[in-house]
Scaffold this active site. Structure first.
Site, PDB file in Angstrom:
ATOM      1  CG  ASN A 111      -1.812   1.219   1.290  1.00 27.37           C
ATOM      2  OD1 ASN A 111      -1.651   2.176   0.540  1.00 27.37           O
ATOM      3  ND2 ASN A 111      -2.770   1.178   2.194  1.00 27.37           N
ATOM      4  NE  ARG A 139      -3.546   7.388   1.168  1.00 26.75           N
ATOM      5  CZ  ARG A 139      -4.725   7.643   1.707  1.00 26.75           C
ATOM      6  NH1 ARG A 139      -5.778   6.940   1.338  1.00 26.75           N
ATOM      7  NH2 ARG A 139      -4.869   8.587   2.602  1.00 26.75           N
ATOM      8  CB  CYS A 140       1.259   1.707   4.406  1.00 24.09           C
ATOM      9  SG  CYS A 140       1.991   0.894   5.841  1.00 24.09           S
ATOM     10  CB  SER A 141       5.370   5.182   6.691  1.00 25.79           C
ATOM     11  OG  SER A 141       4.959   4.621   7.925  1.00 25.79           O
TER      12      SER A 141
END
Length: 113
Positions: free
Chosen positions: A7, A9-11
């Site tokens: 994903n 958007r996930c760090s």
């Protein structure tokens, strides 16, 4: 072949992908929110990770509570929920040679290589 359930958007997911690249590992990036895993794929992931379904779930997501899931929910209910709502799947997951690791922390995935 190496696959990462990613994903962007996930760090942690971004860190894990960068870690793989830094170590010369090319991974097939699977954007699992768009390319939703089937029930069979989730079941296989659980087997490869050697964990129960609850450990693959993001239990703090609002969707988890909205679906009425709790500690008494069955693995079947959890797997169906992850298939129907892939945002509930913990990420990132790296698969290599039929084994998998969660990238939490990211360095953990290097144990596969």
């Amino acid at each position: 072949m190496t696959v990462i359930y990613h994903n962007p958007r996930c760090s942690k997911s971004r860190q894990t992908l960068s870690l793989l690249e830094e170590n010369g590992i090319t991974a097939d990036v699977r954007l699992y929110l768009k390319e939703v895993p089937s029930i069979e794929e989730i079941t296989t992931l659980l087997s490869q990770l050697n964990i129960p379904a609850i450990e693959l779930m993001r239990t703090k997501e609002a969707t988890y509570k909205e679906l009425g899931l709790n500690k008494d929910s069955s693995d079947e209910e959890r797997i169906q929920a992850m298939h129907n709502n892939p945002i509930l799947i913990e990420r990132p997951i790296v698969i290599h040679n039929d084994k998998a690791k969660l990238g939490r922390p990211p360095e953990q995935v290097l144990e596969l290589f």
